[in-house]
Scaffold this motif. Structure first.
Motif, PDB file in Angstrom:
ATOM      1  N   VAL A 218       0.824  -1.211   0.000  1.00 25.52           N
ATOM      2  CA  VAL A 218       0.000   0.000   0.000  1.00 25.52           C
ATOM      3  C   VAL A 218       0.854   1.255   0.000  1.00 25.52           C
ATOM      4  CG1 VAL A 218      -1.927  -1.139   1.154  1.00 25.52           C
ATOM      5  CG2 VAL A 218      -0.198   0.013   2.526  1.00 25.52           C
ATOM      6  N   GLN A 219       2.107   1.155   0.446  1.00 25.52           N
ATOM      7  CA  GLN A 219       2.975   2.323   0.502  1.00 25.52           C
ATOM      8  C   GLN A 219       3.959   2.370  -0.665  1.00 25.52           C
ATOM      9  OE1 GLN A 219       4.316   3.381   4.658  1.00 25.52           O
ATOM     10  NE2 GLN A 219       3.467   1.369   5.145  1.00 25.52           N
ATOM     11  N   ASP A 220       3.823   1.456  -1.599  1.00 25.00           N
ATOM     12  CA  ASP A 220       4.718   1.429  -2.757  1.00 25.00           C
ATOM     13  C   ASP A 220       4.096   2.194  -3.912  1.00 25.00           C
ATOM     14  OD1 ASP A 220       7.195   0.017  -4.051  1.00 25.00           O
ATOM     15  OD2 ASP A 220       5.545  -0.284  -5.471  1.00 25.00           O
ATOM     16  N   GLN A 221       4.939   2.842  -4.718  1.00 24.22           N
ATOM     17  CA  GLN A 221       4.427   3.687  -5.801  1.00 24.22           C
ATOM     18  C   GLN A 221       3.724   2.881  -6.890  1.00 24.22           C
ATOM     19  OE1 GLN A 221       7.465   5.602  -8.190  1.00 24.22           O
ATOM     20  NE2 GLN A 221       8.993   4.052  -7.682  1.00 24.22           N
ATOM     21  N   TYR A 222       4.039   1.585  -7.014  1.00 24.92           N
ATOM     22  CA  TYR A 222       3.350   0.729  -7.975  1.00 24.92           C
ATOM     23  C   TYR A 222       2.451  -0.295  -7.293  1.00 24.92           C
ATOM     24  CZ  TYR A 222       7.025   2.696 -10.907  1.00 24.92           C
ATOM     25  OH  TYR A 222       7.868   3.559 -11.558  1.00 24.92           O
ATOM     26  N   GLY A 223       2.906  -0.807  -6.166  1.00 26.80           N
ATOM     27  CA  GLY A 223       2.129  -1.826  -5.464  1.00 26.80           C
ATOM     28  C   GLY A 223       0.772  -1.338  -5.013  1.00 26.80           C
ATOM     29  N   ASN A 224       0.645  -0.044  -4.720  1.00 30.37           N
ATOM     30  CA  ASN A 224      -0.646   0.470  -4.259  1.00 30.37           C
ATOM     31  C   ASN A 224      -1.735   0.300  -5.316  1.00 30.37           C
ATOM     32  OD1 ASN A 224      -1.514   3.423  -5.438  1.00 30.37           O
ATOM     33  ND2 ASN A 224       0.726   3.208  -5.438  1.00 30.37           N
ATOM     34  N   TYR A 225      -1.353   0.297  -6.598  1.00 30.91           N
ATOM     35  CA  TYR A 225      -2.348   0.109  -7.658  1.00 30.91           C
ATOM     36  C   TYR A 225      -2.896  -1.321  -7.661  1.00 30.91           C
ATOM     37  CZ  TYR A 225      -0.737   4.593  -9.489  1.00 30.91           C
ATOM     38  OH  TYR A 225      -0.427   5.924  -9.631  1.00 30.91           O
ATOM     39  N   VAL A 226      -2.057  -2.279  -7.331  1.00 32.17           N
ATOM     40  CA  VAL A 226      -2.513  -3.665  -7.261  1.00 32.17           C
ATOM     41  C   VAL A 226      -3.522  -3.821  -6.124  1.00 32.17           C
ATOM     42  CG1 VAL A 226      -1.799  -6.060  -6.963  1.00 32.17           C
ATOM     43  CG2 VAL A 226      -0.327  -4.470  -8.224  1.00 32.17           C
ATOM     44  N   VAL A 227      -3.230  -3.219  -4.964  1.00 32.10           N
ATOM     45  CA  VAL A 227      -4.156  -3.309  -3.824  1.00 32.10           C
ATOM     46  C   VAL A 227      -5.466  -2.595  -4.160  1.00 32.10           C
ATOM     47  CG1 VAL A 227      -4.459  -2.795  -1.382  1.00 32.10           C
ATOM     48  CG2 VAL A 227      -2.195  -3.439  -2.238  1.00 32.10           C
ATOM     49  N   GLN A 228      -5.389  -1.447  -4.802  1.00 33.62           N
ATOM     50  CA  GLN A 228      -6.613  -0.744  -5.210  1.00 33.62           C
ATOM     51  C   GLN A 228      -7.455  -1.605  -6.152  1.00 33.62           C
ATOM     52  OE1 GLN A 228      -6.390   3.535  -6.287  1.00 33.62           O
ATOM     53  NE2 GLN A 228      -4.217   3.383  -5.821  1.00 33.62           N
ATOM     54  N   HIS A 229      -6.796  -2.314  -7.033  1.00 32.32           N
ATOM     55  CA  HIS A 229      -7.519  -3.166  -7.988  1.00 32.32           C
ATOM     56  C   HIS A 229      -8.296  -4.259  -7.251  1.00 32.32           C
ATOM     57  CE1 HIS A 229      -8.093  -6.208 -11.167  1.00 32.32           C
ATOM     58  NE2 HIS A 229      -8.107  -5.182 -11.977  1.00 32.32           N
ATOM     59  N   ILE A 230      -7.697  -4.844  -6.230  1.00 31.08           N
ATOM     60  CA  ILE A 230      -8.392  -5.874  -5.445  1.00 31.08           C
ATOM     61  C   ILE A 230      -9.587  -5.259  -4.735  1.00 31.08           C
ATOM     62  CG2 ILE A 230      -8.169  -7.568  -3.594  1.00 31.08           C
ATOM     63  CD1 ILE A 230      -6.605  -8.235  -6.128  1.00 31.08           C
ATOM     64  N   LEU A 231      -9.439  -4.054  -4.195  1.00 28.61           N
ATOM     65  CA  LEU A 231     -10.549  -3.409  -3.492  1.00 28.61           C
ATOM     66  C   LEU A 231     -11.697  -3.086  -4.443  1.00 28.61           C
ATOM     67  CD1 LEU A 231      -8.515  -0.994  -1.180  1.00 28.61           C
ATOM     68  CD2 LEU A 231      -9.953  -2.892  -0.422  1.00 28.61           C
ATOM     69  N   GLU A 232     -11.400  -2.787  -5.686  1.00 29.12           N
ATOM     70  CA  GLU A 232     -12.449  -2.448  -6.650  1.00 29.12           C
ATOM     71  C   GLU A 232     -13.107  -3.681  -7.253  1.00 29.12           C
ATOM     72  OE1 GLU A 232     -11.753   0.650  -9.548  1.00 29.12           O
ATOM     73  OE2 GLU A 232     -10.024   1.354  -8.437  1.00 29.12           O
ATOM     74  N   HIS A 233     -12.307  -4.695  -7.580  1.00 28.69           N
ATOM     75  CA  HIS A 233     -12.825  -5.823  -8.358  1.00 28.69           C
ATOM     76  C   HIS A 233     -12.758  -7.159  -7.629  1.00 28.69           C
ATOM     77  CE1 HIS A 233     -12.748  -3.087 -11.813  1.00 28.69           C
ATOM     78  NE2 HIS A 233     -11.494  -2.803 -11.509  1.00 28.69           N
ATOM     79  N   GLY A 234     -12.150  -7.198  -6.457  1.00 26.99           N
ATOM     80  CA  GLY A 234     -11.964  -8.466  -5.767  1.00 26.99           C
ATOM     81  C   GLY A 234     -13.195  -8.942  -5.031  1.00 26.99           C
ATOM     82  N   LYS A 235     -13.058 -10.114  -4.413  1.00 26.66           N
ATOM     83  CA  LYS A 235     -14.145 -10.685  -3.620  1.00 26.66           C
ATOM     84  C   LYS A 235     -14.221  -9.983  -2.261  1.00 26.66           C
ATOM     85  CE  LYS A 235     -12.344 -14.701  -3.750  1.00 26.66           C
ATOM     86  NZ  LYS A 235     -12.108 -16.143  -3.519  1.00 26.66           N
ATOM     87  N   ASP A 236     -15.373 -10.130  -1.613  1.00 31.52           N
ATOM     88  CA  ASP A 236     -15.590  -9.453  -0.331  1.00 31.52           C
ATOM     89  C   ASP A 236     -14.584  -9.893   0.715  1.00 31.52           C
ATOM     90  OD1 ASP A 236     -17.701  -8.047  -1.380  1.00 31.52           O
ATOM     91  OD2 ASP A 236     -19.240  -9.436  -0.661  1.00 31.52           O
ATOM     92  N   GLU A 237     -14.248 -11.192   0.743  1.00 36.53           N
ATOM     93  CA  GLU A 237     -13.308 -11.668   1.766  1.00 36.53           C
ATOM     94  C   GLU A 237     -11.916 -11.075   1.563  1.00 36.53           C
ATOM     95  OE1 GLU A 237     -14.345 -15.292  -0.901  1.00 36.53           O
ATOM     96  OE2 GLU A 237     -15.346 -13.537  -0.066  1.00 36.53           O
ATOM     97  N   ASP A 238     -11.528 -10.859   0.305  1.00 36.15           N
ATOM     98  CA  ASP A 238     -10.227 -10.231   0.052  1.00 36.15           C
ATOM     99  C   ASP A 238     -10.252  -8.749   0.435  1.00 36.15           C
ATOM    100  OD1 ASP A 238      -8.878 -12.518  -1.037  1.00 36.15           O
ATOM    101  OD2 ASP A 238     -10.074 -12.287  -2.844  1.00 36.15           O
TER     102      ASP A 238
END
Length: 505
Positions: free
Chosen positions: A296-316
């Motif tokens: 979440v604090q990485d300049q590129y990694g934060n986009y991956v976490v955001q993607h999971i929050l937008e499109h991932g499953k509720d448990e994730d």
């Protein structure tokens, strides 16, 4: 076939002497016809026939479609010490200079390859292929095929190949893709070749897709980290059935953090979570959750976490939000993590949203106020704006707005605090400026008394239909109107001044 001498790529390959000419600008995106360059004709953009004299790493050179006389003339021109101009066939020169003549594909027979290597000629062929009949498409295809590999890596020729994949027959697409076999990796790593590979993956049949993409086995990570190759891997994940790209998923095991923090790898990881089935991504998600706090604090990694929050499953989503809770203030002030906190507020469930907002409303043990810090911070103020936009609980909404109103006087002098007071946030204004019914009526009465005289109010009222009332209104109007100025009185006299004063009053 002649080839121009100021091509940096050809010079680097040892085909022509290098010159000081500036490299060409980057090409437009895949599928976009390159615009014509100002100053056409012999002094315009360079035109070339790539298959004749160029070699590419890992791609053999085929015999050029030229006659010996033209080849000898080209060799002599290139051998000349002052050969800086471009050698073109008379047909291409006429095409470039004569803008009034209407050309068709049949008019450039035996010159299709040369036209494909020229910016204007390539554009012409692309436009014609979109509406050409099957005979004209076959004409172009037959001339292109012996030199297709070189055109795939050419700055202008690659667009002609892409158009053949789009508008050619299925048989022609199959033959073109067959020519690419054995060269998929080298094409994927090349600036223009990678676009052709992507277009081929969109239009060939599944069996050929699997054959093509299998050539990347053993070089997946190399492609993912390459500025060109990563696009091919993304396209394969999007277009090729999941059972044929299992080797790509297997390569990612143990590499999630490394790839998620890479400028190109983070894109590939997002496409994988978006398109691959759960059984393929389950282990990779577990790997990602173990390093969420760092991502979440990485300049590129934060986009991956955001993607999971937008499109991932509720448990994730729950697992990620659980890592954020308790650190809202700290992460909201972080340049990259603040984006993740916003997504947590926007895509979390009602309970998660309420808990995140409650965390910034409470006073900390040291007596500081997280809400005030959020209002003044250059990144955290955006998190607070998102909270205002999405808060559901009416009681919590009122509490949040009332506390913001308490600190308004403290944040107006801060650049980032002013964001909360701008008019583009009507939600904030509607709550921070609410008036009770009694206050509203009082202000309405004051407004009427201060800004409307009796005469102005009467003008706004409709005239009565009663003749008696109309007579009274007429008499009142005559009684209150000022006396007319006599025509015999000169301007500036005491009488005029007095009348003017009365009229003004």
């Amino acid at each position: 076939m002649p080839y121009y001498a100021n091509n940096p790529a050809a010079a680097a390959a040892g085909n022509v002497p290098p010159t000081t000419a500036a490299p060409p600008p980057p090409p437009p995106p895949p599928g976009v016809i390159p615009p014509p360059v100002q100053g056409g004709g012999s002094g315009g953009t360079t035109s070339h026939v790539p298959p004749a004299l160029r070699t590419r790493a890992g791609i053999p050179v085929h015999e050029p479609l030229v006659n010996p006389t033209a080849a000898a003339a080209a060799a002599a021109a290139l051998a000349s010490p002052d050969a800086a101009h471009i050698i073109r066939s008379p047909l291409l020169e006429e095409f470039r200079s004569n803008k009034n003549k209407k050309y068709e594909l049949k008019d450039i027979v035996d010159h299709v390859v040369e036209f494909s290597g020229d910016q204007h000629g390539s554009r012409f062929i692309q436009q014609k292929l979109e509406t050409a009949n099957s005979d004209d498409k076959q004409l172009v295809f037959d001339e292109i095929l012996p030199n297709c590999l070189q055109l795939m890596t050419d700055v202008f020729g690659n667009y002609v190949i892409q158009k053949l994949f789009e508008h050619g027959s299925q048989a022609q697409k199959t033959v073109l893709a067959k020519q690419m076999e054995g060269h998929i990796l080298s094409l994927s790593l090349q600036m223009y070749g990678c676009r052709v590979v992507q277009k081929a993956l969109e239009h060939v049949l599944t069996d050929q897709q699997a054959t093509m993409i299998r050539e990347l086995d053993g070089s997946v990570l190399k492609c993912v980290k390459d500025q060109n190759g990563n696009h091919v891997v993304q396209k394969a994940i999007e277009r090729v059935p999941s059972q044929h790209i299992q080797f790509i998923i297997d390569t990612f095991h143990g590499q999630v953090y490394h790839l998620a923090t890479h400028p190109y790898g983070c894109r590939v990881i997002q496409r994988m979570f978006e398109h691959c089935p759960e059984e393929q991504t389950e282990r990779l998600l577990e790997e990602l959750h173990r390093c969420t706090s760092q991502l979440v604090q990485d300049q590129y990694g934060n986009y991956v976490v955001q993607h999971i929050l937008e499109h991932g499953k509720d448990e994730d989503k729950q697992l990620i939000i659980g890592k954020i809770r308790g650190h809202v203030l700290q992460l909201s002030k972080h340049k990259f993590a603040s984006n993740v906190v916003e997504k947590c507020v926007a895509y979390g469930n009602v309970d998660d949203r309420r808990a995140l907002i409650e965390e910034v409303l409470q006073t900390r043990p040291d007596g500081s106020y997280p809400l005030l810090t959020l209002m003044k911070d250059q990144y955290a103020n955006y998190v607070l704006q998102k909270m205002l936009d999405v808060v559901d609980d009416g009681e919590q909404r009122d509490l949040l707005v009332s506390k913001i109103r308490m600190y308004l006087h403290s944040v107006r002098k801060y650049t980032y605090g002013k964001h909360l007071t701008q008019s583009k946030y009507p939600f904030y204004h509607s709550y921070c400026r609410r008036l009770s019914l009694l206050e509203f009526l009082m202000y309405l009465l004051m407004f009427t008394v201060l800004f409307f005289t009796k005469t102005e109010v009467e003008k706004l009222l409709p005239l009565s239909n009663d003749p008696a009332a109309a007579t009274i209104q007429q008499q009142e109007g005559q009684a209150t109107s000022p006396s007319p100025v006599p025509s015999s009185v000169e301007p500036g006299s005491p009488l005029v001044s007095a009348v003017d004063d009365n009229g003004d009053r």
